[in-house]
Design a protein around this motif. Sequence first.
Motif, mmCIF file in Angstrom:
data_model
loop_
_atom_site.group_PDB
_atom_site.id
_atom_site.type_symbol
_atom_site.label_atom_id
_atom_site.label_comp_id
_atom_site.label_asym_id
_atom_site.label_seq_id
_atom_site.Cartn_x
_atom_site.Cartn_y
_atom_site.Cartn_z
ATOM 1 N N HIS A 25 0.949 -1.131 0.087
ATOM 2 C CA HIS A 25 -0.052 -0.164 -0.069
ATOM 3 C C HIS A 25 0.838 1.158 0.025
ATOM 4 C CE1 HIS A 25 -3.782 -2.233 1.018
ATOM 5 N NE2 HIS A 25 -2.833 -2.875 1.509
ATOM 6 N N HIS B 298 -8.952 -7.758 -1.370
ATOM 7 C CA HIS B 298 -8.127 -8.155 -0.457
ATOM 8 C C HIS B 298 -9.609 -9.152 -0.058
ATOM 9 C CE1 HIS B 298 -6.013 -4.554 0.239
ATOM 10 N NE2 HIS B 298 -5.220 -5.322 1.378
ATOM 11 N N PHE C 184 -6.572 -5.504 14.109
ATOM 12 C CA PHE C 184 -6.731 -4.908 12.767
ATOM 13 C C PHE C 184 -7.530 -3.774 13.027
ATOM 14 C CE2 PHE C 184 -8.386 -3.516 8.762
ATOM 15 C CZ PHE C 184 -7.302 -3.724 8.282
ATOM 16 N N HIS D 296 -4.049 -11.606 0.552
ATOM 17 C CA HIS D 296 -4.159 -12.407 1.751
ATOM 18 C C HIS D 296 -4.832 -13.750 1.365
ATOM 19 C CE1 HIS D 296 -2.610 -9.222 4.349
ATOM 20 N NE2 HIS D 296 -3.219 -8.480 3.818
ATOM 21 N N ASP E 13 2.824 -5.845 2.275
ATOM 22 C CA ASP E 13 1.688 -5.129 2.555
ATOM 23 C C ASP E 13 1.837 -3.566 3.165
ATOM 24 O OD1 ASP E 13 -1.058 -5.071 2.884
ATOM 25 O OD2 ASP E 13 -1.192 -6.379 4.568
ATOM 26 N N ASP E 14 2.467 -3.261 4.296
ATOM 27 C CA ASP E 14 2.680 -2.068 4.688
ATOM 28 C C ASP E 14 4.012 -1.963 5.442
ATOM 29 O OD1 ASP E 14 -0.196 -0.887 4.177
ATOM 30 O OD2 ASP E 14 -0.446 -2.744 5.427
ATOM 31 N N SER F 32 2.695 -9.076 8.231
ATOM 32 C CA SER F 32 1.523 -8.299 8.393
ATOM 33 C C SER F 32 0.585 -9.125 9.111
ATOM 34 C CB SER F 32 1.102 -7.885 7.110
ATOM 35 O OG SER F 32 -0.498 -7.385 7.190
ATOM 36 N N PHE G 255 -4.978 -1.211 13.800
ATOM 37 C CA PHE G 255 -4.099 -1.099 12.817
ATOM 38 C C PHE G 255 -4.821 0.200 11.879
ATOM 39 C CE2 PHE G 255 -3.383 -2.085 8.187
ATOM 40 C CZ PHE G 255 -2.196 -1.428 8.111
ATOM 41 N N GLY H 90 -9.946 -2.908 0.450
ATOM 42 C CA GLY H 90 -9.433 -3.128 1.522
ATOM 43 C C GLY H 90 -9.918 -2.649 2.729
ATOM 44 N N GLY H 91 -9.365 -2.366 3.927
ATOM 45 C CA GLY H 91 -9.820 -2.055 5.163
ATOM 46 C C GLY H 91 -10.521 -3.316 5.849
ATOM 47 N N TYR I 111 -3.315 3.482 10.569
ATOM 48 C CA TYR I 111 -3.173 3.768 9.178
ATOM 49 C C TYR I 111 -4.042 5.004 8.522
ATOM 50 C CZ TYR I 111 -2.404 2.626 4.162
ATOM 51 O OH TYR I 111 -2.097 2.562 2.937
ATOM 52 N N GLU J 257 -8.472 -12.333 5.017
ATOM 53 C CA GLU J 257 -7.336 -11.748 6.091
ATOM 54 C C GLU J 257 -7.853 -11.788 7.243
ATOM 55 O OE1 GLU J 257 -6.428 -7.518 5.483
ATOM 56 O OE2 GLU J 257 -4.630 -7.843 6.749
#
Length: 329
Positions: free
Chosen positions: A18, A199, A56, A223, A280-281, A250, A59, A169-170, A63, A202
């Motif tokens: 990302h 995504h 998550f 994922h 990922d990040d 991740s 996170f 995502g998210g 983010y 995940e």
Amino acid sequence: SPLTAFVDALPKVELHVHLVGSASVPTVLELARRHPGGPVPLTEEALRDFYVFRDFPHFAEVYLAVSDLVRDPEDVATLVVGTARDLAAQNVRYVELTVTPYSHQRVGMPMPAITEALDRAVRDARERHGIRVAYIFDIPAEFGEDAARGTLDHALNHPPEALVGFGIGGDESVRAKHRDAFRDAFTAARAAGLRSLPHAGEMTGPETIWEALEHYGAERIGHGTNCLADPRLVAHLREHQIPLEVCPTSNVCTGQVATIADHPLPHLLEEGLYVTLNSDDPPMFNTTLTGEYRAAAEAFGLGAADLADLARNAVRASCLDAAGQREIL
Ligand code: ADE
Ligand code: ZN
């Protein structure tokens, strides 16, 4: 590890990373100092602490705080070229970089200006760092229908030249609430020739992966690690060799698995699934793409041939055409 030099030398592609999540620590500190008063800390030590996640949702909150520091198109271009530099230094030849244009739209950047910055960054990345950059636009699911609309509008009406894919995502648990809007956005994006790269699986189960396959026309799964709970899904993914963009560190950092040793990657391989390795990040998870290859080697006992297979899988799963793939293989 004796495999470090091998991993470094391996020509690689990155399929799941990302844009804001790949901003380096110095870059995030600089943005935070330029726009003080928010939750993002101003020192390296405090930022490292800020990047320790409970789960998550935590996170996602962090983010978003970092995303909110990106205020103008020049910052967007700087982030792309910085990511390109960091990846090129790892012998990554090509990246499909996920951009969340809605997060830039919502702080007031006009779509044409975002696109101009993304186009310019592709040229700069190629000239300065010798790496090819392509883009995926993803919907941040928490923002629902407004995000679906803004992301699709940007993809259809102001696409960067290098736009190849459309994603989401998210938090996966909010998707059911906006089922039709998300499905309709994918239908329109695919009709415009974009690849479907969501995504799924995940943080929620197999049903989200089925939804991605059946309603979004997913060609790869971001994922997908939770597929193992459904043998029929595993059989489907194997039969169709749907690539999974696996991001082991991740998953540890966002609390999906307790430790890297508990990661299901070896089981995915045993099941004959199509696995690629991704970061990922990376600064948020204190990793890099080469770090993911080394971690996989150490945690799962993979050897050089296994790592080369994973790297080749990613090239073949990419949106590069046959000639572009041959340049890397
Ligand atoms: N956005 C940034 N990183 C993400 C992840 N790991 N899952 C879903 N959305 C994300
Ligand atoms: Zn991701």
